[in-house]
Design a protein around this motif. Structure first.
Motif, PDB file in Angstrom:
ATOM      1  N   ILE A 147       7.599  11.878  -7.466  1.00 60.47           N
ATOM      2  CA  ILE A 147       6.634  12.760  -6.826  1.00 60.47           C
ATOM      3  C   ILE A 147       6.981  14.215  -7.158  1.00 60.47           C
ATOM      4  O   ILE A 147       8.091  14.672  -6.895  1.00 60.47           O
ATOM      5  N   ASP A 148       6.042  14.933  -7.768  1.00 58.71           N
ATOM      6  CA  ASP A 148       6.220  16.346  -8.103  1.00 58.71           C
ATOM      7  C   ASP A 148       7.552  16.586  -8.815  1.00 58.71           C
ATOM      8  O   ASP A 148       8.330  17.472  -8.461  1.00 58.71           O
ATOM      9  N   TYR A 149       7.786  15.805  -9.838  1.00 59.00           N
ATOM     10  CA  TYR A 149       9.057  15.813 -10.564  1.00 59.00           C
ATOM     11  C   TYR A 149       9.312  17.165 -11.226  1.00 59.00           C
ATOM     12  O   TYR A 149       8.453  17.711 -11.916  1.00 59.00           O
ATOM     13  N   LEU A 150      10.506  17.712 -11.007  1.00 56.84           N
ATOM     14  CA  LEU A 150      10.883  19.005 -11.567  1.00 56.84           C
ATOM     15  C   LEU A 150      12.011  18.886 -12.582  1.00 56.84           C
ATOM     16  O   LEU A 150      12.664  19.875 -12.915  1.00 56.84           O
ATOM     17  N   GLY A 151      12.247  17.686 -13.080  1.00 56.11           N
ATOM     18  CA  GLY A 151      13.225  17.514 -14.138  1.00 56.11           C
ATOM     19  C   GLY A 151      14.624  17.215 -13.641  1.00 56.11           C
ATOM     20  O   GLY A 151      14.866  17.005 -12.451  1.00 56.11           O
ATOM     21  N   LEU A 175       1.585  14.111  -9.208  1.00 52.52           N
ATOM     22  CA  LEU A 175       1.484  15.508  -8.793  1.00 52.52           C
ATOM     23  C   LEU A 175       0.694  15.548  -7.497  1.00 52.52           C
ATOM     24  O   LEU A 175      -0.531  15.449  -7.498  1.00 52.52           O
ATOM     25  N   SER A 176       1.403  15.695  -6.384  1.00 52.84           N
ATOM     26  CA  SER A 176       0.766  15.548  -5.073  1.00 52.84           C
ATOM     27  C   SER A 176       0.307  16.876  -4.471  1.00 52.84           C
ATOM     28  O   SER A 176      -0.495  16.883  -3.548  1.00 52.84           O
ATOM     29  N   ARG A 179       2.148  28.389  -9.251  1.00 56.31           N
ATOM     30  CA  ARG A 179       2.647  28.311  -7.873  1.00 56.31           C
ATOM     31  C   ARG A 179       1.858  27.249  -7.126  1.00 56.31           C
ATOM     32  O   ARG A 179       0.707  26.956  -7.464  1.00 56.31           O
ATOM     33  N   TYR A 180       2.495  26.682  -6.116  1.00 58.01           N
ATOM     34  CA  TYR A 180       1.791  25.757  -5.242  1.00 58.01           C
ATOM     35  C   TYR A 180       0.770  26.506  -4.403  1.00 58.01           C
ATOM     36  O   TYR A 180       0.948  27.694  -4.116  1.00 58.01           O
ATOM     37  N   ASP A 181      -0.289  25.827  -4.010  1.00 56.60           N
ATOM     38  CA  ASP A 181      -1.338  26.461  -3.231  1.00 56.60           C
ATOM     39  C   ASP A 181      -0.809  26.928  -1.885  1.00 56.60           C
ATOM     40  O   ASP A 181       0.036  26.293  -1.269  1.00 56.60           O
ATOM     41  N   LEU A 182      -1.329  28.057  -1.420  1.00 59.45           N
ATOM     42  CA  LEU A 182      -0.866  28.626  -0.148  1.00 59.45           C
ATOM     43  C   LEU A 182      -1.130  27.692   1.031  1.00 59.45           C
ATOM     44  O   LEU A 182      -0.430  27.745   2.039  1.00 59.45           O
ATOM     45  N   ALA A 183      -2.144  26.854   0.908  1.00 57.32           N
ATOM     46  CA  ALA A 183      -2.495  25.960   2.011  1.00 57.32           C
ATOM     47  C   ALA A 183      -1.578  24.740   2.083  1.00 57.32           C
ATOM     48  O   ALA A 183      -1.610  23.986   3.048  1.00 57.32           O
ATOM     49  N   GLU A 184      -0.774  24.531   1.029  1.00 49.36           N
ATOM     50  CA  GLU A 184       0.056  23.321   0.984  1.00 49.36           C
ATOM     51  C   GLU A 184       1.231  23.436   1.946  1.00 49.36           C
ATOM     52  O   GLU A 184       1.817  24.510   2.104  1.00 49.36           O
TER      53      GLU A 184
END
Length: 231
Positions: A179-183, A4-5, A226-231
């Protein structure tokens, strides 16, 4: 193996009937802190998109003619947590080592650790924990039980939860790190994680336990991420 990057936010509690009612623009005068249940995966994803639009975030899910048509994985809009993220939260977050259950590795339930099928279910269903008591006879208001080590409520019980992933029994490529696997990229049903107020077997409370469905159930709700806004 999943890495989870990206920094990720997740709601402390399951989405309530009041919160979902705002999306439906109906019964908003009714204030209910019970988790919303009976909603399909599609409805949960549509709620996530609606909330993104309310906050000026790019939507994560794409729909065509009312059907799921993929996701914008670069979006930091609201979405359902992935199965990998959900398991990390349930088994590893704020823990020195991975645990089997949200509360740890102990197989004996302490009273009031979560909302499961306790002895009040005698005569209502065949399988329940006959030496366990949680003070609830059905679904409970969100946050009725103590938060886990990461500050999250009801990951292990109350209602089970939709996650982002399609359900599949196929084994992903184990020769590489995902990396950040979503299935899986496609499927007909979606993964459900976590126990609920009708769960009467320890295996149903394991962080690794998974079910699937295409339709909503009275025992299934959801939380969002949700992913962070800074990402």
């Amino acid at each position: 193996e999943v890495v989870l990057s990206r920094l990720c936010w997740v709601t402390e509690k399951e989405i309530t009937q009041t919160q979902f009612g705002a999306f439906l623009a109906a019964n908003n005068s009714v204030k209910s802190n019970l988790p919303v249940t009976g909603v399909s995966w599609l409805e949960a994803a549509q709620y996530a998109n609606w909330l993104s639009q309310q906050e000026g975030l790019p939507v994560f899910y794409r729909f065509q003619n009312g059907r799921y048509a993929g996701a914008n994985i670069s979006s930091n809009g609201y979405r359902l947590p992935s199965e990998a993220e959900w398991e990390w939260l349930a088994k590893k977050a704020k823990r020195a080592v991975s645990t089997v259950y949200v509360w740890g590795n102990q197989e004996k339930l302490r009273d009031n650790v979560g909302n499961f099928a306790d002895k009040s279910m005698l005569g209502k269903q065949l399988i329940f924990f006959d030496e366990y008591e949680d003070g609830k006879t059905g679904v409970a208001e969100v946050g009725s039980f103590k938060a886990d080590r990461a500050g999250l409520y009801d990951l292990d019980g109350n209602v089970s939860e939709w996650v982002h992933d399609f359900y599949t029994t196929g084994i992903p490529d184990t020769s590489k790190r995902h990396i950040d696997y979503l299935g899986a990229p496609r499927g007909e049903t979606w993964v459900i994680k976590g126990g609920n107020f009708e769960s009467g077997r320890l295996r149903e409370l394991r962080g690794a336990f998974r079910e699937f469905s295409a339709a909503g159930k009275a025992t299934v709700g959801f939380r969002i991420a949700r992913y962070d806004l800074a990402e």
